[in-house]
Design a protein around this motif. Structure first.
Motif, PDB file in Angstrom:
ATOM      1  N   HIS A  74       0.792  -1.223   0.000  1.00  0.00           N
ATOM      2  CA  HIS A  74       0.000   0.000   0.000  1.00  0.00           C
ATOM      3  C   HIS A  74       0.830   1.282   0.000  1.00  0.00           C
ATOM      4  CE1 HIS A  74      -3.290  -2.736   0.678  1.00  0.00           C
ATOM      5  NE2 HIS A  74      -2.730  -3.156   1.793  1.00  0.00           N
ATOM      6  N   SER A  75       2.128   1.172   0.230  1.00  0.00           N
ATOM      7  CA  SER A  75       2.998   2.345   0.129  1.00  0.00           C
ATOM      8  C   SER A  75       3.359   2.552  -1.333  1.00  0.00           C
ATOM      9  CB  SER A  75       4.270   2.154   0.965  1.00  0.00           C
ATOM     10  OG  SER A  75       3.963   2.091   2.340  1.00  0.00           O
ATOM     11  N   ALA A  76       3.337   3.812  -1.796  1.00  0.00           N
ATOM     12  CA  ALA A  76       3.587   4.065  -3.213  1.00  0.00           C
ATOM     13  C   ALA A  76       4.012   5.503  -3.435  1.00  0.00           C
ATOM     14  CB  ALA A  76       2.332   3.763  -4.037  1.00  0.00           C
ATOM     15  N   TYR A  77       4.746   5.706  -4.534  1.00  0.00           N
ATOM     16  CA  TYR A  77       5.111   7.036  -5.008  1.00  0.00           C
ATOM     17  C   TYR A  77       4.043   7.499  -5.989  1.00  0.00           C
ATOM     18  CZ  TYR A  77       7.666  10.604  -7.673  1.00  0.00           C
ATOM     19  OH  TYR A  77       8.052  11.750  -8.313  1.00  0.00           O
ATOM     20  N   LEU A  78       3.536   8.702  -5.807  1.00  0.00           N
ATOM     21  CA  LEU A  78       2.474   9.237  -6.648  1.00  0.00           C
ATOM     22  C   LEU A  78       3.026  10.350  -7.525  1.00  0.00           C
ATOM     23  CD1 LEU A  78      -0.324   9.517  -3.909  1.00  0.00           C
ATOM     24  CD2 LEU A  78       0.174   7.565  -5.392  1.00  0.00           C
ATOM     25  N   ASP A  79       3.077  10.091  -8.839  1.00  0.00           N
ATOM     26  CA  ASP A  79       3.495  11.149  -9.748  1.00  0.00           C
ATOM     27  C   ASP A  79       2.277  11.979 -10.149  1.00  0.00           C
ATOM     28  OD1 ASP A  79       2.138   9.598 -11.599  1.00  0.00           O
ATOM     29  OD2 ASP A  79       3.941   8.875 -12.611  1.00  0.00           O
ATOM     30  N   ALA A  80       2.452  12.878 -11.106  1.00  0.00           N
ATOM     31  CA  ALA A  80       1.368  13.782 -11.480  1.00  0.00           C
ATOM     32  C   ALA A  80       0.140  13.005 -11.956  1.00  0.00           C
ATOM     33  CB  ALA A  80       1.840  14.747 -12.564  1.00  0.00           C
ATOM     34  N   ARG A  81       0.363  11.926 -12.711  1.00  0.00           N
ATOM     35  CA  ARG A  81      -0.754  11.123 -13.218  1.00  0.00           C
ATOM     36  C   ARG A  81      -1.501  10.451 -12.073  1.00  0.00           C
ATOM     37  NH1 ARG A  81      -2.241   6.118 -14.419  1.00  0.00           N
ATOM     38  NH2 ARG A  81      -3.326   5.677 -16.376  1.00  0.00           N
ATOM     39  N   ASP A  82      -0.746   9.899 -11.117  1.00  0.00           N
ATOM     40  CA  ASP A  82      -1.369   9.240  -9.970  1.00  0.00           C
ATOM     41  C   ASP A  82      -2.162  10.230  -9.122  1.00  0.00           C
ATOM     42  OD1 ASP A  82      -0.174   6.778 -10.650  1.00  0.00           O
ATOM     43  OD2 ASP A  82       1.672   7.334  -9.613  1.00  0.00           O
ATOM     44  N   ARG A  83      -1.630  11.441  -8.973  1.00  0.00           N
ATOM     45  CA  ARG A  83      -2.333  12.450  -8.196  1.00  0.00           C
ATOM     46  C   ARG A  83      -3.647  12.823  -8.863  1.00  0.00           C
ATOM     47  NH1 ARG A  83       0.280  15.396  -4.597  1.00  0.00           N
ATOM     48  NH2 ARG A  83      -1.815  15.560  -3.743  1.00  0.00           N
ATOM     49  N   GLN A  84      -3.639  12.929 -10.193  1.00  0.00           N
ATOM     50  CA  GLN A  84      -4.854  13.258 -10.911  1.00  0.00           C
ATOM     51  C   GLN A  84      -5.896  12.158 -10.759  1.00  0.00           C
ATOM     52  OE1 GLN A  84      -5.849  16.109 -12.362  1.00  0.00           O
ATOM     53  NE2 GLN A  84      -7.814  15.061 -12.604  1.00  0.00           N
ATOM     54  N   ASN A  85      -5.438  10.898 -10.826  1.00  0.00           N
ATOM     55  CA  ASN A  85      -6.357   9.773 -10.618  1.00  0.00           C
ATOM     56  C   ASN A  85      -6.972   9.822  -9.222  1.00  0.00           C
ATOM     57  OD1 ASN A  85      -6.114   8.648 -13.149  1.00  0.00           O
ATOM     58  ND2 ASN A  85      -4.461   7.261 -12.575  1.00  0.00           N
ATOM     59  N   MET A  86      -6.168  10.179  -8.229  1.00  0.00           N
ATOM     60  CA  MET A  86      -6.675  10.269  -6.859  1.00  0.00           C
ATOM     61  C   MET A  86      -7.713  11.379  -6.741  1.00  0.00           C
ATOM     62  SD  MET A  86      -4.550  10.721  -3.287  1.00  0.00           S
ATOM     63  CE  MET A  86      -3.872   9.079  -3.411  1.00  0.00           C
ATOM     64  N   ARG A  87      -7.449  12.518  -7.384  1.00  0.00           N
ATOM     65  CA  ARG A  87      -8.420  13.614  -7.350  1.00  0.00           C
ATOM     66  C   ARG A  87      -9.723  13.204  -8.036  1.00  0.00           C
ATOM     67  NH1 ARG A  87      -3.709  17.000  -7.536  1.00  0.00           N
ATOM     68  NH2 ARG A  87      -3.508  16.725  -9.794  1.00  0.00           N
ATOM     69  N   THR A  88      -9.595  12.451  -9.141  1.00  0.00           N
ATOM     70  CA  THR A  88     -10.792  11.983  -9.842  1.00  0.00           C
ATOM     71  C   THR A  88     -11.623  11.079  -8.946  1.00  0.00           C
ATOM     72  OG1 THR A  88      -9.719  12.108 -12.002  1.00  0.00           O
ATOM     73  CG2 THR A  88     -11.618  10.646 -11.821  1.00  0.00           C
ATOM     74  N   GLN A  89     -10.951  10.203  -8.202  1.00  0.00           N
ATOM     75  CA  GLN A  89     -11.657   9.271  -7.325  1.00  0.00           C
ATOM     76  C   GLN A  89     -12.364   9.983  -6.184  1.00  0.00           C
ATOM     77  OE1 GLN A  89      -8.710   6.445  -6.062  1.00  0.00           O
ATOM     78  NE2 GLN A  89      -8.936   5.181  -7.864  1.00  0.00           N
ATOM     79  N   THR A  90     -11.757  11.056  -5.673  1.00  0.00           N
ATOM     80  CA  THR A  90     -12.318  11.712  -4.499  1.00  0.00           C
ATOM     81  C   THR A  90     -13.283  12.834  -4.826  1.00  0.00           C
ATOM     82  OG1 THR A  90     -10.387  13.185  -4.392  1.00  0.00           O
ATOM     83  CG2 THR A  90     -10.315  11.169  -3.070  1.00  0.00           C
ATOM     84  N   GLN A  91     -13.209  13.371  -6.056  1.00  0.00           N
ATOM     85  CA  GLN A  91     -13.999  14.568  -6.337  1.00  0.00           C
ATOM     86  C   GLN A  91     -14.892  14.464  -7.567  1.00  0.00           C
ATOM     87  OE1 GLN A  91     -11.114  17.699  -6.660  1.00  0.00           O
ATOM     88  NE2 GLN A  91     -10.369  17.437  -4.575  1.00  0.00           N
ATOM     89  N   GLY A  92     -14.444  13.765  -8.602  1.00  0.00           N
ATOM     90  CA  GLY A  92     -15.120  13.907  -9.875  1.00  0.00           C
ATOM     91  C   GLY A  92     -15.748  12.650 -10.403  1.00  0.00           C
ATOM     92  N   SER A  93     -15.867  12.613 -11.748  1.00  0.00           N
ATOM     93  CA  SER A  93     -16.420  11.464 -12.447  1.00  0.00           C
ATOM     94  C   SER A  93     -15.569  11.239 -13.683  1.00  0.00           C
ATOM     95  CB  SER A  93     -17.876  11.713 -12.833  1.00  0.00           C
ATOM     96  OG  SER A  93     -17.966  12.852 -13.667  1.00  0.00           O
ATOM     97  N   TYR A  94     -15.730  10.078 -14.305  1.00  0.00           N
ATOM     98  CA  TYR A  94     -14.913   9.749 -15.464  1.00  0.00           C
ATOM     99  C   TYR A  94     -15.669   8.778 -16.353  1.00  0.00           C
ATOM    100  CZ  TYR A  94     -13.951   5.488 -12.813  1.00  0.00           C
ATOM    101  OH  TYR A  94     -14.079   4.317 -12.109  1.00  0.00           O
ATOM    102  N   GLY A  95     -15.230   8.654 -17.584  1.00  0.00           N
ATOM    103  CA  GLY A  95     -15.809   7.695 -18.501  1.00  0.00           C
ATOM    104  C   GLY A  95     -15.093   6.369 -18.387  1.00  0.00           C
ATOM    105  N   GLY A  96     -15.830   5.317 -18.088  1.00  0.00           N
ATOM    106  CA  GLY A  96     -15.170   4.025 -17.911  1.00  0.00           C
ATOM    107  C   GLY A  96     -16.147   2.905 -17.640  1.00  0.00           C
ATOM    108  N   LEU A  97     -15.661   1.878 -16.943  1.00  0.00           N
ATOM    109  CA  LEU A  97     -16.435   0.656 -16.730  1.00  0.00           C
ATOM    110  C   LEU A  97     -16.850   0.455 -15.279  1.00  0.00           C
ATOM    111  CD1 LEU A  97     -14.247  -1.722 -18.941  1.00  0.00           C
ATOM    112  CD2 LEU A  97     -16.254  -0.400 -19.620  1.00  0.00           C
ATOM    113  N   GLY A  98     -16.207   1.155 -14.340  1.00  0.00           N
ATOM    114  CA  GLY A  98     -16.549   1.000 -12.930  1.00  0.00           C
ATOM    115  C   GLY A  98     -15.832  -0.141 -12.255  1.00  0.00           C
ATOM    116  N   LEU A  99     -14.593  -0.404 -12.691  1.00  0.00           N
ATOM    117  CA  LEU A  99     -13.810  -1.503 -12.119  1.00  0.00           C
ATOM    118  C   LEU A  99     -12.677  -0.977 -11.242  1.00  0.00           C
ATOM    119  CD1 LEU A  99     -13.351  -3.975 -15.123  1.00  0.00           C
ATOM    120  CD2 LEU A  99     -14.535  -4.458 -12.971  1.00  0.00           C
TER     121      LEU A  99
END
Length: 449
Positions: A74-99
């Motif tokens: 569970h420990s990990a380095y978060l680059d800019a892409r990872d940070r954006q994914n985290m923001r998407t999970q906590t705040q927004g929505s996205y086009g995908g499958l829900g997996l």
């Protein structure tokens, strides 16, 4: 800045690196200087002699990722892409499958499929493996690449080839991407019982959404329900403060969770607030969990179970009993580091062992439930060890066949039951709401305090 969850680097000599880090990490052992020299030697040889030219940033990120992967899952380095994914999970929505997926031995493995998404509607299950996307083999690629391919413009289609343990052959599933709205809480009323389905704790308004759900249940009935079912199945967790907030909604006193760090005295305890009191007004509560209930979901289940406020029903939970803190490194990078273990009010660590239900109820509505593998924390490489030495064999022992659970998925379907665990919980609430049993339960609760 640090938040509890549950890249440009210049070239320096090893001595300069150690000298720079020393004030932050304390005294550096002589052996550490030698190891840093060894690292720089490998770094320079790869830069000079590898068959293809490799970007310095790629090498350094790989070294950081390898260092953190050697600690725990569970420990990990978060680059800019990872940070954006985290923001998407906590705040927004996205086009995908829900997996929610992970990588296991080069293959993409499904952890959970979010309710009311294309993946869930297609019947994709925890433990399924995705081998191909649109006929192209995924094996050997990165998890980020697979996730990028599964996400896309809503309305577009994608074909998944799935391998399900217990089935002889792979099968293909064609899905249409949708806008995945991250709704943490849904509610409904069945047979005078309020059902509150908490899908995730990653949203910062999960607690408020649960309060709104309780108010919605009461308003729809015009009075209090017989009781509540809190559905935490396939809830992968999220923010620690939201787990505490949700548990506090149903408690008017007592400890909710404790965090214990590296040092013996590094203990932080969190308690229920005296006001407002239990918003469920002391009515019977059943918490549903399964192998996909993890982290923050286990904090809520463990707190309500230990405080005798709810019966926990279903299957043993995932068993993630560690706390991750997000430490900001720069404007677009961060470190997600395991900094503590958490414990339930009675002092139990759920690490590896998970939350054991008070009443074990199999999901008979799933025709494959017996053959389906249960992925849990103890199955992950380099997982933290439970210092209490939990005996998994005992926890997994179901004993003799229970005569209550002999119905088949087809037989339940004929009775109009498509979710056996939920149906069993609703009927149990109805029995618990009978005056004699309510009086007995209230007495048992007072005696436990």
């Amino acid at each position: 800045m640090a938040k509890t969850l549950l890249r440009s680097v210049g070239l320096f000599g090893a001595g300069m690196i150690a000298a720079t880090l020393a004030p932050a990490i304390g005294a550096v052992d002589v052996g550490t200087y030698k190891e840093l020299d060894q690292f720089m030697s490998v770094f320079e040889r790869v830069r000079a002699d590898y068959v293809d030219k490799v970007d310095d940033r790629t090498l350094i990120k790989g070294a950081i990722d390898g260092m953190l992967a050697s600690l725990d899952p569970h420990s990990a380095y978060l680059d800019a892409r990872d940070r954006q994914n985290m923001r998407t999970q906590t705040q927004g929505s996205y086009g995908g499958l829900g997996l929610s997926v992970t990588m296991e031995d080069g293959a993409v493995k499904i952890m959970t499929s979010q309710e009311d998404t294309p993946a869930a509607k297609a019947g994709l299950k925890t433990g399924d493996y995705i081998t191909h996307l649109d006929g192209k083999l995924l094996y050997g690629g990165s998890l980020d690449e697979a996730v990028d391919q599964m996400r896309g413009k809503p309305g577009t289609r994608i074909s998944l080839t799935v391998v399900r343990p217990g089935r002889d052959k792979p099968f293909d599933v064609s899905l249409t991407r949708e806008v995945i709205q991250l709704k943490p809480v849904k509610w409904e009323v069945k047979n005078e019982v309020g059902i509150i389905n908490i899908n995730t704790f990653v949203n910062s308004n999960t607690g408020d959404s649960v309060r709104a759900a309780i108010a919605g249940v009461q308003k729809s009935l015009g009075h209090d329900p017989l009781g509540y079912v809190i559905d935490l199945r396939s809830n992968p967790g999220g923010l620690l403060d939201q787990a505490i907030d949700v548990a506090d909604i149903f408690l008017d006193r007592g400890e909710i969770v404790s965090q214990r760090g590296r040092e013996k005295g590094d203990i932080e305890r969190r308690y229920a607030t005296a006001t407002p009191t239990d918003l469920a007004h002391g009515l019977p509560i059943i918490v549903l969990v399964d192998a996909g209930s993890a982290s923050a979901a286990e904090i809520v289940a463990g707190a309500l179970q230990d405080q005798k406020r709810a019966l926990v029903m279903g299957e043993r939970s995932f068993g993630k009993g560690s706390v991750q803190t997000v430490l900001e490194l720069s404007d677009d990078t961060a470190l997600k580091l395991t900094t503590a273990r958490y414990y339930t009010p009675s002092g139990r660590s759920v690490q590896e062992g998970g939350i054991k239900p008070d009443i074990i109820v199999p999901q008979l509505s799933d025709a494959d439930y017996k053959a389906r593998p249960r992925l849990r924390e103890a199955d992950l490489r380099r997982h933290l060890i439970n210092e209490a030495k939990v005996d998994d064999k005992i926890l997994e022992d179901d004993g003799k066949p229970d005569p209550r659970f002999q119905l088949t998925a087809d037989g339940l379907k004929k009775q109009g039951i498509d979710d056996f665990q939920l149906d069993y919980a609703i009927k149990t609430i109805a029995r618990m709401s009978q005056p004699p049993l309510r009086t007995a339960l209230a007495g048992a609760k007072r005696g436990a305090k």
